[in-house]
Design a protein around this motif. Structure first.
Motif, PDB file in Angstrom:
ATOM      1  N   ASP A  73     -33.666 -34.231  41.292  1.00 46.35           N
ATOM      2  CA  ASP A  73     -32.865 -32.981  40.506  1.00 46.35           C
ATOM      3  C   ASP A  73     -32.642 -31.986  41.796  1.00 46.35           C
ATOM      4  N   ARG A  74     -33.352 -31.438  42.633  1.00 48.83           N
ATOM      5  CA  ARG A  74     -33.331 -30.634  43.406  1.00 48.83           C
ATOM      6  C   ARG A  74     -32.221 -30.697  44.547  1.00 48.83           C
ATOM      7  N   ASP A  75     -32.142 -31.894  45.004  1.00 45.38           N
ATOM      8  CA  ASP A  75     -31.433 -32.410  45.929  1.00 45.38           C
ATOM      9  C   ASP A  75     -29.975 -32.636  45.435  1.00 45.38           C
ATOM     10  N   ALA A  76     -29.605 -33.062  44.177  1.00 44.61           N
ATOM     11  CA  ALA A  76     -28.507 -33.301  43.419  1.00 44.61           C
ATOM     12  C   ALA A  76     -27.961 -31.666  42.948  1.00 44.61           C
ATOM     13  N   GLY A  77     -28.755 -30.739  43.108  1.00 46.54           N
ATOM     14  CA  GLY A  77     -28.116 -29.593  42.756  1.00 46.54           C
ATOM     15  C   GLY A  77     -28.371 -29.226  41.212  1.00 46.54           C
ATOM     16  N   ASP A  80     -30.224 -26.210  40.147  1.00 46.90           N
ATOM     17  CA  ASP A  80     -29.449 -24.864  40.487  1.00 46.90           C
ATOM     18  C   ASP A  80     -28.486 -24.693  39.412  1.00 46.90           C
TER      19      ASP A  80
ATOM     20  N   THR B  32     -21.980 -20.043  51.468  1.00 55.42           N
ATOM     21  CA  THR B  32     -22.476 -20.651  50.493  1.00 55.42           C
ATOM     22  C   THR B  32     -23.855 -19.828  50.134  1.00 55.42           C
ATOM     23  N   GLU B  61     -23.419 -29.652  45.788  1.00 54.03           N
ATOM     24  CA  GLU B  61     -24.089 -30.843  45.368  1.00 54.03           C
ATOM     25  C   GLU B  61     -23.429 -30.986  44.078  1.00 54.03           C
ATOM     26  N   ALA B  63     -24.438 -32.641  41.246  1.00 58.56           N
ATOM     27  CA  ALA B  63     -25.280 -32.496  39.841  1.00 58.56           C
ATOM     28  C   ALA B  63     -24.917 -33.160  38.807  1.00 58.56           C
ATOM     29  N   ARG B  66     -26.129 -40.315  38.782  1.00 57.57           N
ATOM     30  CA  ARG B  66     -25.125 -41.388  39.599  1.00 57.57           C
ATOM     31  C   ARG B  66     -25.074 -42.683  38.793  1.00 57.57           C
ATOM     32  N   THR B 110     -15.937 -39.486  48.000  1.00 60.79           N
ATOM     33  CA  THR B 110     -16.394 -38.023  48.065  1.00 60.79           C
ATOM     34  C   THR B 110     -15.193 -37.224  47.290  1.00 60.79           C
ATOM     35  N   LYS B 114     -16.082 -34.647  44.230  1.00 66.59           N
ATOM     36  CA  LYS B 114     -15.643 -33.282  44.317  1.00 66.59           C
ATOM     37  C   LYS B 114     -14.674 -32.766  43.304  1.00 66.59           C
TER      38      LYS B 114
END
Lengths: 215, 182
Positions: A73-77, A80, B32, B61, B63, B66, B110, B114
């Protein structure tokens, strides 16, 4: 409040759709299977040490999910995005602890049924073990989330997680295994106290760890 | 500050409704970091950030889970934002992603990922958009969609702060260049 349940629901879905919930369970059963090979087939010996062996297995099984609790969860943002929405890190931690316990505790208690049979534990011992696991797994789940947050940003986090978590889980192990013994009457209450202490501290420690890894 | 390094100082920016800012600067200059600071994810060493309105952060990221189809992954955030399927549909339509609604996130390219992140920002209903490299990986058509979404948002009183080193049409945006002198 609704964010809390949404986060918990997502974490639950992720742990049950992946194989995440299954690994600790298989590990637990594997230890229970290996133990008689090492100790020998003597039923009285197995019955006497079986409870302690299963508690040790439960502790080690609690280590298995650590790398998937916070770091992804941290890596995927995701963490945040929670923060930007004004959801406090402590609320995220509570949701994650709750979801992790549901995905960890009850399956473990279910796995304890065949495991206790393999170790020749009697009905009385099994009931005490299940009651102890219900409480103890809550403490272990809370601790796992905290340790997971502490090591999330580190290179070799997995190895460090064991060193960090196992000493802190020792009270749960001592009182959990102790509660199986009829002579140690206060052990069950102390197991509850140890588990609740972990549950009470975990959201704040986890929250602080999540904030700290942003800097 | 990143580590012991001072990234930027003396920045002063005020945006009114409909305003926009374009943050530019070389790689590693702290674009950033500046956005994360505005989003409240980093604490400034000195100074403060004030805002009136809700924030949507289009971070690098994505978020998005997947294993989920695009629509459901976006719906998770829409629900937390107090919205629902309608908000998701708005975002998907704005970024031209409606045909991909059932495709799992892990299958997206990608650029599509985005666009999915931007669709979330567009559907969030937040007044202030923070966009980190929003044009990265976008083709000409998608960039056009992004620019018109930003224009619509500003026309309805929204604020946009974008950090990018790619050309992005932001009419009358305040330009901020950070870290240029090194």
């Amino acid at each position: 409040m609704s964010a809390l349940f949404a986060i918990a629901r997502r974490d639950l879905r992720r742990s049950f759709t992946g194989s995440g919930w299954l690994l600790p369970l298989i590990f637990f059963l594997l230890v229970a299977t290996l133990f008689p090979f090492a100790i020998g087939p003597d039923p009285t010996v197995l019955g006497r040490v079986g409870g302690g062996a299963l508690w040790t297995a439960a502790l080690l099984a609690a280590l298995m999910p650590i790398d998937r609790l916070i770091a992804p969860d941290r890596d995927a943002g995701v963490l945040d995005q929670y923060a930007v929405r004004g959801i406090s890190e402590e609320v995220v931690a509570v949701a994650k602890i709750g979801a992790h316990w549901i995905g960890f505790g009850p399956p473990l208690m279910l796995a304890a049924l065949p495991a206790s049979a393999m170790l020749n534990m009697d009905m009385d011992g099994l009931l005490k073990l299940e009651a102890g696991l219900a409480l103890g797994s809550l403490g272990l789940a809370a601790l796992a989330v905290t340790v997971s947050a502490l090591v999330a940003g580190l290179q070799s986090g997995g190895a460090l997680a064991g060193l960090l978590m196992l000493p802190l889980a020792v009270p749960v192990l001592i009182f959990g295994a102790g509660a199986l013994d009829d002579l140690q009457r206060g052990a069950f209450a102390l197991l509850g106290a140890a588990a609740l202490l972990l549950v009470a501290v975990a959201p704040f420690a986890t929250g602080a760890a999540i904030r700290a890894m942003r800097d | 500050m990143r580590g012991d390094r001072l990234l930027f100082s003396g920045l002063d920016l005020t945006l009114d409704a409909g305003g926009a800012a374009l943050v530019t600067g070389p790689n590693g200059a702290g674009k950033t970091s500046l956005l994360r600071l505005i989003a409240g994810l980093l604490r400034p060493e000195a100074g403060r950030v004030e805002m009136d309105g809700r924030l949507a952060f289009g971070a690098i990221e994505p978020a998005l889970d997947r294993e989920l189809p695009l629509e459901r992954a976006l719906l998770y955030w829409a629900r937390i934002d107090g919205g629902g399927a309608a908000e998701v549909a708005t975002g998907l339509a704005a970024m031209g992603l409606a045909p991909l609604a059932e495709v799992p996130i892990r299958m997206l390219s990608t650029g599509q990922l985005k666009r999915a992140g931007l669709a979330r920002v567009i559907g969030s209903g937040a007044e202030i958009w923070l966009l980190d490299e929003p044009a990265n990986g976008l083709d000409t058509e998608a960039r056009g969609r992004l620019e018109s979404a930003i224009a619509d948002h500003r026309a309805s009183g929204g604020i946009v702060i974008a950090a990018t080193h790619q050309p992005l049409a932001l009419p009358d945006a305040v330009e901020m260049t950070i870290g240029a002198a090194g």
